[in-house]
Design a protein around this motif. Structure first.
Motif, short mmCIF file in Angstrom:
data_model
loop_
_atom_site.label_atom_id
_atom_site.label_comp_id
_atom_site.label_asym_id
_atom_site.label_seq_id
_atom_site.Cartn_x
_atom_site.Cartn_y
_atom_site.Cartn_z
N GLY A 129 8.66 3.80 -6.29
CA GLY A 129 8.32 5.20 -6.44
C GLY A 129 7.09 5.54 -5.62
N ILE A 130 6.54 6.72 -5.86
CA ILE A 130 5.33 7.15 -5.17
C ILE A 130 4.30 7.63 -6.18
N PHE A 131 3.05 7.54 -5.80
CA PHE A 131 1.95 8.11 -6.58
C PHE A 131 1.31 9.16 -5.67
N ALA A 132 1.38 10.41 -6.07
CA ALA A 132 0.98 11.51 -5.20
C ALA A 132 -0.14 12.33 -5.84
N SER A 133 -0.86 13.05 -4.99
CA SER A 133 -1.91 13.95 -5.45
C SER A 133 -1.82 15.25 -4.67
N ALA A 134 -2.30 16.33 -5.26
CA ALA A 134 -2.23 17.65 -4.64
C ALA A 134 -3.34 18.53 -5.20
N MET A 139 4.28 2.98 -4.56
CA MET A 139 4.17 2.04 -5.69
C MET A 139 5.05 0.84 -5.37
N VAL A 140 4.42 -0.26 -5.01
CA VAL A 140 5.13 -1.42 -4.47
C VAL A 140 5.46 -2.41 -5.59
N ARG A 141 6.75 -2.54 -5.87
CA ARG A 141 7.24 -3.51 -6.87
C ARG A 141 6.42 -3.46 -8.17
N SER A 142 6.13 -2.30 -8.62
CA SER A 142 5.30 -2.17 -9.82
C SER A 142 5.55 -0.81 -10.44
N GLY A 143 4.99 -0.64 -11.61
CA GLY A 143 4.99 0.67 -12.23
C GLY A 143 3.75 1.42 -11.81
N GLU A 144 3.32 2.34 -12.66
CA GLU A 144 2.17 3.20 -12.37
C GLU A 144 0.89 2.45 -12.71
N LEU A 145 0.42 1.65 -11.78
CA LEU A 145 -0.76 0.81 -12.01
C LEU A 145 -2.04 1.60 -11.78
N ALA A 146 -3.13 1.05 -12.29
CA ALA A 146 -4.43 1.72 -12.18
C ALA A 146 -4.89 1.84 -10.74
N LYS A 156 10.76 1.91 -17.67
CA LYS A 156 10.79 0.70 -16.83
C LYS A 156 9.53 0.58 -16.00
N LYS A 157 8.39 0.58 -16.69
CA LYS A 157 7.13 0.50 -15.95
C LYS A 157 7.06 -0.76 -15.10
N ARG A 158 7.59 -1.84 -15.60
CA ARG A 158 7.66 -3.05 -14.77
C ARG A 158 9.00 -3.02 -14.04
N MET A 159 8.95 -2.69 -12.76
CA MET A 159 10.16 -2.41 -12.01
C MET A 159 10.96 -3.69 -11.76
N TRP A 160 12.26 -3.50 -11.70
CA TRP A 160 13.13 -4.61 -11.37
C TRP A 160 12.84 -5.10 -9.97
N SER A 161 13.12 -6.37 -9.73
CA SER A 161 12.81 -6.97 -8.43
C SER A 161 13.72 -6.46 -7.32
N ILE A 162 14.77 -5.72 -7.64
CA ILE A 162 15.66 -5.23 -6.58
C ILE A 162 15.01 -4.12 -5.77
N TYR A 163 13.90 -3.54 -6.28
CA TYR A 163 13.24 -2.45 -5.57
C TYR A 163 12.02 -2.98 -4.82
#
Length: 846
Positions: free
Chosen positions: A274-279, A291-298, A263-270
């Protein structure tokens, strides 16, 4: 701070307080009422705080909760992130033997928010006293093994190894029905989160594009085309991490397909999907982006990379599950020039890398990159496996509380991972020594048997890279020939079928004419038993329909063949014995073989990842059951794919060797796919393509990475050792300075130091354990920091001349040689399991 670290009873003797009473909650005493003194100069919230209670309202509270109760709740959440406010409120009601009411949950949640705010304010003062309040200090300096450089140390190949990835478990549901968000607070008290406006600067760097479709030669020519889904018809305006490359590679296509499944294109209910993290490679968090109303964008990966370039700098290696394609995206973005100038690069994670194309693995797999050591770069998978516990309590939280809980979790995560840096380095050193000890004799024996040298192995690697980089997709001309010949073959087959049908009808007509019996009839096959008129009528109509279908299909295919001939300028129709026709038939057999092999490879890799998923911590029962059922189906699918592969392999000229189920179900079968795909026999005579040659190359790379890991651990271990010594000097000087100046802040710093001291003692014990390993060849003494002193400028003259031995006096722990094995072996069972998994991933031959 005054209640906890100072003297809460101190007050002006000339001011007479009044007595007041309030309803309280304290899980330790189960008291219901508190009588406390009110001073005119204090607010009621201040007087309650001096008595160890937090008011649930600033001016006229009806209830107060003890700090100890709130601290217990916080401590439980640190170690059980999914523990909810409602659960703790019900626990309090149980302890007080009163019915549960939602009022208690609301009061507890509000008080807990205030309590966490107070703790953050206290920590801000502590960090200021330690000189660690500069912007970006945490990301730059929290991991001493990455950052605390030593004078005279051997420079590393990469300044830092950084991992990044997206995770959609921490989704947060948006408000619905046009309702307004009640909690309008904004959490900005932590530097973990990248500001949204900073991330959105890179929103238009890459535009979305759909996967280009090649001409589909469907197996069933009568199948109806599938309708496009709504998502496919309306691509996102913003591109994903693979959209920045000029050409879409096989890895990008596979990643896009996987992203669609997730579900890379997230439903509008969210609101946040999710989060994009680095370590860093030692698992300490650098930054997090919502990740705001989207999937894992560039934009999330580009923003994180931009932050690394500006805050950390230097030549870094970035591990990302689609790093091979994302490298092109970064190079084509606004930060591309700065990224190239830094000398940094991207690679794929070790475990995920085996699902990438072999061409990608040759260049981007950690086992193939000089300087990587034994690092697998799967850090984010371990982090997300733990942070997934938060999902149940953040899903319906407000934006403020969602961020507060995420920040609290990762702050505790960092403190635990800091205390485990020594353990990680100790395990890595043991693993590297074991590989060198076990694999080196095997490597030398194999090289001697094959009569090759290190120079030959380097030559093999160069030839391998050149070969796979020269591979290309299918030639459009070949696809045209396939399309034409398949149409001709189907037309010929239908004509034969139609001819046989009409021949039977013609023979019946001739017989009827000779007998003078009227019109020709075609009789159905005789059947035994009773018959009905309706059944016979239905069978007759089916025969008539079949005849009409054959006639119409022959006409349609004839028109299609004519159109192909006109479009591609074919003047004379190809005959089965023509050279081009035979060449196309052979190519079709090869193509069928390649597609059967591709499907088999896909199923085997999916099985590999599902088996890995079965062992991930926090995988729920339902998820494990679902995966187990999928594995059963997958194994059946693999058996079917093996049969299809064997049929296609037998149809080749010359035929390929068939395989059986036991071979396909073994993990090491993955290494055979790139070589099975060679149908031109270009690899049969290559030394590096032989099983023995590949095994020697793999052993050589494994041993080389183990030697690199030895150097990496030497460097990072000494950095950690020096940091521990210098940090003790820092705390000694700061505590001495604050003791008389600010007793309350002195108490806060002292409590922070006690916990830090315990972590340092643990790290020091593993440093000593590493030093005592047979085969340790590094420097055992701490060095001198190559950079500014840890001490604030006004305290640099107050540093002690000699710090106590951290191995014997840290936190009062006596770490003698007799006690050290107990400390080290506490986690050996778990460590061996993890080491076994890492060893398994690396022994998967490329």
């Amino acid at each position: 701070m005054k209640w906890r670290y100072g003297d809460p009873s101190a007050h002006d003797p000339e001011v007479l307080p009044t007595e007041e009473e309030i309803t309280v909650i304290d899980i330790y005493s189960t008291a219901t009422k508190l009588s406390f003194k009110r001073f005119p100069s204090h607010s009621i919230a201040e007087d309650l705080a001096l008595n160890g209670y937090l008011a649930t309202a600033p001016l006229h509270p009806e209830l107060a909760i003890s700090f100890k109760t709130l601290e217990l709740f916080r401590s439980i959440r640190l170690f059980k992130a999914s523990f909810s406010t409602e659960a703790f409120a019900k626990l309090l009601c149980h302890m007080y033997t009163i019915p549960y009411r939602r009022f208690y949950r609301t009061a507890l949640a509000d008080a807990f928010d205030i309590y966490l705010t107070l703790l953050r304010d206290v920590k801000t003062q502590v960090m200021g006293a330690l000189g660690r309040d500069a912007p970006g200090w945490r990301a730059k300096n929290a991991c001493p093994a990455c950052n605390y450089k030593i004078v005279g140390e051997e420079p590393p190949t990469f300044n830092r190894m950084i991992v990044m990835d997206g995770n959609n478990s921490l989704k947060r549901v948006a408000t619905s029905g046009g309702r307004q968000q009640a909690d309008l607070r904004v959490f900005e008290d932590h530097d973990y989160f990248l500001p949204r406006d900073f991330v959105d600067q890179y929103a238009n760097e890459v535009k979305s594009r759909q996967v280009p479709r090649k001409p589909e030669l469907v197996e069933d020519p009568h199948a109806m085309p599938e309708a496009e889904s709504e998502d496919e018809a309306a691509p996102e305006a913003e591109g994903d991490p693979t959209d920045g490359a000029e050409q879409l590679g096989a890895c990008a296509s596979n990643w896009k397909a996987a992203a669609a499944d997730e579900k890379k294109r997230m439903w509008s209910i969210y609101d946040e999907s999710g989060i994009f993290a680095s370590a860093c490679r030692h698992s300490l968090i650098l930054w997090i982006a919502d990740m705001v109303r989207s999937g894992e964008l560039a934009k999330y990966g580009i923003a994180t990379t931009a932050k690394v370039l500006t805050e950390i700098g230097g030549k870094n290696m970035h591990g990302y599950d689609i790093g091979c394609e994302f490298l092109a995206t970064v190079n084509n973005s606004s930060i591309g020039e700065a990224f190239r100038d830094s000398g940094s690069c991207f690679c794929v994670n070790a475990f995920h890398g085996y699902s990438h194309s072999y061409t990608c693995q040759v260049k981007f797999h950690p086992l193939r990159i000089v300087g990587m050591g034994l690092e697998d770069l799967e850090t984010m998978e371990r982090i997300f496996s733990a942070s997934n516990q938060l999902a149940s309590i953040t899903r319906y939280a407000s934006p403020y509380r969602c961020r507060v809980l995420i920040a609290m979790f990762f702050e505790h995560w960092d403190s635990e991972k800091y205390s485990n840096i020594g353990l990680m380095l100790y395990n890595n050193y043991r693993q590297a020594l074991q590989i060198i000890e076990e694999k080196t004799p095997m490597l030398h024996e194999a090289m001697s048997a094959l009569q090759i040298t290190e120079a030959d192995l380097e030559k093999y690697r160069a030839e391998e890279r050149e070969y796979f980089s020269s591979l290309r997709d299918e030639d459009p001309e070949d696809l045209r020939d396939v399309l034409y010949v398949e149409a001709l073959r189907e037309l010929e087959e239908l004509r034969d079928t139609s001819a046989r049908y009409y021949d039977r009808t013609a023979r019946a007509a001739d017989a009827a004419a000779k007998a003078g019996s009227g019109p020709a009839l075609t009789f159905l096959t005789p059947t035994s038993g009773p018959t009905t008129y309706d059944a016979d009528l239905s069978a007759t109509r089916k025969l008539e329909t079949r005849r009409r279908y054959l006639r119409d299909r022959v006409d349609q295919l004839t028109a299609d063949v004519n159109e192909i001939e006109v479009r591609f300028g074919i003047e004379k129709r190809w005959e089965p014995m023509d050279e081009k026709y035979l060449k196309a038939v052979k190519y079709i057999a090869t193509r069928t073989y390649q597609r059967a092999l591709g499907r088999l490879q896909r199923l085997v890799i999916q099985r590999l990842f599902e088996l890995h998923k079965m062992n991930i911590a926090q995988t729920g029962y339902k998820a494990r059951t679902y995966i187990a059922k999928n594995l059963q189906r997958r194994c059946k699918a693999i058996r079917t794919a093996v049969k299809a592969y064997n049929a296609a392999a037998s149809a080749l000229d010359p035929p390929r060797e068939t395989i059986d189920w036991s071979t396909a179900s073994h993990y090491n079968f993955i290494e055979q796919f790139p070589f099975l795909q060679d149908t031109r026999n270009d690899l049969r005579e290559k030394s590096w393509a032989m099983p023995a040659g590949r095994e020697v190359m793999r052993l050589s790379e494994r041993v080389a990475r183990a030697h690199e890991e030895i150097k990496n651990v030497h460097r990072e271990l000494r950095r950690l050792q020096t940091w521990i010594r210098d940090e003790e000097q820092l705390f000694t000087a700061v505590l001495a300075d604050l003791k008389d100046k600010n007793p309350e802040l002195h108490g806060a710093v002292l409590e922070f130091w006690r916990r830090r001291k315990t972590a340092n003692a643990r790290n020091a014990a593993y440093i000593h354990a590493t030093h005592t390993l047979p085969g340790f060849s590094g420097i055992r003494e701490p060095g001198t920091h190559d950079g500014p002193s840890l001490l604030p400028s006004h305290l640099q003259g107050a540093a002690t001349s000699a710090a106590p031995d951290m191995l014997t006096e840290m936190a009062g722990i006596s770490v003698g040689d007799s006690e050290l094995p107990d400390l080290v072996e506490e986690e050996d069972e778990m460590d061996e399991q993890m080491t076994g998994l890492l060893e398994f991933m690396h022994t998967l031959a490329l």
